[in-house]
Design an enzyme around this catalytic site. Sequence first.
Site, PDB file in Angstrom:
ATOM      1  N   GLU A  74      10.453  -7.127   2.431  1.00 32.90           N
ATOM      2  CA  GLU A  74       9.277  -7.395   1.984  1.00 32.90           C
ATOM      3  C   GLU A  74       8.480  -7.252   3.585  1.00 32.90           C
ATOM      4  OE1 GLU A  74      10.657  -9.651  -0.471  1.00 32.90           O
ATOM      5  OE2 GLU A  74      10.535  -7.998  -2.346  1.00 32.90           O
ATOM      6  N   TYR A  96      10.828  -1.866  10.792  1.00 36.67           N
ATOM      7  CA  TYR A  96      11.510  -1.480   9.380  1.00 36.67           C
ATOM      8  C   TYR A  96      11.571   0.553   9.751  1.00 36.67           C
ATOM      9  CZ  TYR A  96      11.085  -6.493   8.419  1.00 36.67           C
ATOM     10  OH  TYR A  96      11.329  -7.677   9.175  1.00 36.67           O
TER      11      TYR A  96
HETATM   12  C1  LIG Z   1       8.453  -7.688  13.969  1.00 39.40           C
HETATM   13  C2  LIG Z   1       9.383  -8.724  15.506  1.00 39.40           C
HETATM   14  C3  LIG Z   1      10.919  -9.450  14.359  1.00 39.40           C
HETATM   15  C4  LIG Z   1      10.015  -7.068  16.167  1.00 39.40           C
HETATM   16  O1  LIG Z   1      10.299  -8.086  17.122  1.00 39.40           O
HETATM   17  P1  LIG Z   1      10.879  -7.607  18.774  1.00 39.40           P
HETATM   18  O2  LIG Z   1      11.769  -8.265  19.023  1.00 39.40           O
HETATM   19  O3  LIG Z   1      10.104  -7.400  19.323  1.00 39.40           O
HETATM   20  O4  LIG Z   1      11.148  -5.830  18.058  1.00 39.40           O
HETATM   21  P2  LIG Z   1      12.101  -4.951  18.835  1.00 39.40           P
HETATM   22  O5  LIG Z   1      11.514  -4.737  20.455  1.00 39.40           O
HETATM   23  O6  LIG Z   1      13.194  -4.997  18.579  1.00 39.40           O
HETATM   24  O7  LIG Z   1      11.112  -4.006  18.593  1.00 39.40           O
HETATM   25  C5  LIG Z   1      11.563  -2.784  17.479  1.00 39.40           C
HETATM   26  C6  LIG Z   1      10.723  -1.547  17.284  1.00 39.40           C
HETATM   27  O8  LIG Z   1       9.778  -2.516  16.616  1.00 39.40           O
HETATM   28  C7  LIG Z   1       8.304  -2.250  16.556  1.00 39.40           C
HETATM   29  N1  LIG Z   1       7.590  -3.297  17.443  1.00 39.40           N
HETATM   30  C8  LIG Z   1       8.164  -4.443  17.895  1.00 39.40           C
HETATM   31  N2  LIG Z   1       7.147  -4.764  18.194  1.00 39.40           N
HETATM   32  C9  LIG Z   1       5.514  -4.398  18.423  1.00 39.40           C
HETATM   33  C10 LIG Z   1       4.560  -4.378  19.294  1.00 39.40           C
HETATM   34  N3  LIG Z   1       4.185  -5.475  19.464  1.00 39.40           N
HETATM   35  N4  LIG Z   1       3.299  -2.780  18.371  1.00 39.40           N
HETATM   36  C11 LIG Z   1       3.908  -1.916  18.253  1.00 39.40           C
HETATM   37  N5  LIG Z   1       5.593  -2.160  17.582  1.00 39.40           N
HETATM   38  C12 LIG Z   1       5.854  -3.120  17.742  1.00 39.40           C
HETATM   39  C13 LIG Z   1       8.264  -0.378  17.532  1.00 39.40           C
HETATM   40  O9  LIG Z   1       8.557   0.662  17.175  1.00 39.40           O
HETATM   41  C14 LIG Z   1       9.482  -1.461  18.339  1.00 39.40           C
HETATM   42  O10 LIG Z   1      10.149  -0.271  19.397  1.00 39.40           O
HETATM   43  P3  LIG Z   1       9.506   0.243  20.533  1.00 39.40           P
HETATM   44  O11 LIG Z   1      10.396  -0.647  21.666  1.00 39.40           O
HETATM   45  O12 LIG Z   1      10.530   1.930  21.373  1.00 39.40           O
HETATM   46  O13 LIG Z   1       8.692   0.495  20.302  1.00 39.40           O
HETATM   47  C15 LIG Z   1       8.908  -9.599  16.011  1.00 39.40           C
HETATM   48  O14 LIG Z   1       7.085  -9.373  16.027  1.00 39.40           O
HETATM   49  C16 LIG Z   1       8.625 -11.167  15.078  1.00 39.40           C
HETATM   50  O15 LIG Z   1       9.290 -12.343  15.735  1.00 39.40           O
HETATM   51  N6  LIG Z   1       7.276 -11.252  14.611  1.00 39.40           N
HETATM   52  C17 LIG Z   1       7.275 -12.470  14.055  1.00 39.40           C
HETATM   53  C18 LIG Z   1       7.894 -12.272  12.706  1.00 39.40           C
HETATM   54  C19 LIG Z   1       7.978 -11.729  11.650  1.00 39.40           C
HETATM   55  O16 LIG Z   1       6.654 -10.937  11.702  1.00 39.40           O
HETATM   56  N7  LIG Z   1       9.255 -10.739  11.260  1.00 39.40           N
HETATM   57  C20 LIG Z   1       8.923  -9.714  10.365  1.00 39.40           C
HETATM   58  C21 LIG Z   1       8.305 -10.678   8.648  1.00 39.40           C
HETATM   59  S1  LIG Z   1       8.547  -9.656   7.999  1.00 39.40           S
END
Ligand SMILES: CC(C)(COP(=O)(O)OP(=O)(O)OC[C@H]1O[C@@H](n2cnc3c(N)ncnc32)[C@H](O)[C@@H]1OP(=O)(O)O)[C@@H](O)C(=O)NCCC(=O)NCCS
Length: 150
Positions: free
Chosen positions: A97, A109
Amino acid sequence: MYLRHVALIGTMERRNYEFSWSDGIFRDCLKAGYLCQMVLLDDELIGYGIVQVAADEAHILNLCIDDSYQRQGFARLLLEHLVRQAEHRKAHTVFLEVRPSNPRAIELYERSGFNEVGLRKAYYDSAKGREDAIVMARNLVSNDETLFRH
Ligand SMILES: CC(C)(COP(=O)(O)OP(=O)(O)OC[C@H]1O[C@@H](n2cnc3c(N)ncnc32)[C@H](O)[C@@H]1OP(=O)(O)O)[C@@H](O)C(=O)NCCC(=O)NCCS
């Protein structure tokens, strides 16, 4: 992840979510035998993921990369690792979710092969009352295999 890590993970959880899990929820996940994994970089905790696998369905319950390590591909790696672990535990489908107000997670995702399959109304707490949850799923077995099983 072990019980001794919960305090540190709880601190990271509160730093990264407006509506965070209590430490007790992490302890319950460990006690229930859920897949609880940490992401370590040179021994430093930078993220974690929690997955429940029951019968042939897996459910990603939490996935977090600490603020200062985001946008470096760690979530994508963690997600893929969790999906592979779920597959290893015989899951055919992985569900999760996500809040509509979390476009970063939705994009992560979608790019990892998850599709929207439903909506849970008023699922989350939010600053404005309640917020819906988008339900997403990724199929781990090909259609051919599904046909074969049936
Ligand atoms: C969501 C979260 C897990 C992403 O982690 P991350 O390590 O930054 O993600 P990644 O670097 O592996 O990025 C993977 C892809 O996610 C998307 N993404 C990640 N951060 C993004 C941003 N700030 N804006 C837009 N897309 C983003 C992009 O598609 C990215 O691919 P790209 O870097 O090639 O553009 C992180 O922001 C987080 O932990 N947030 C707080 C907790 C949370 O919301 N968890 C999810 C609950 S459902």
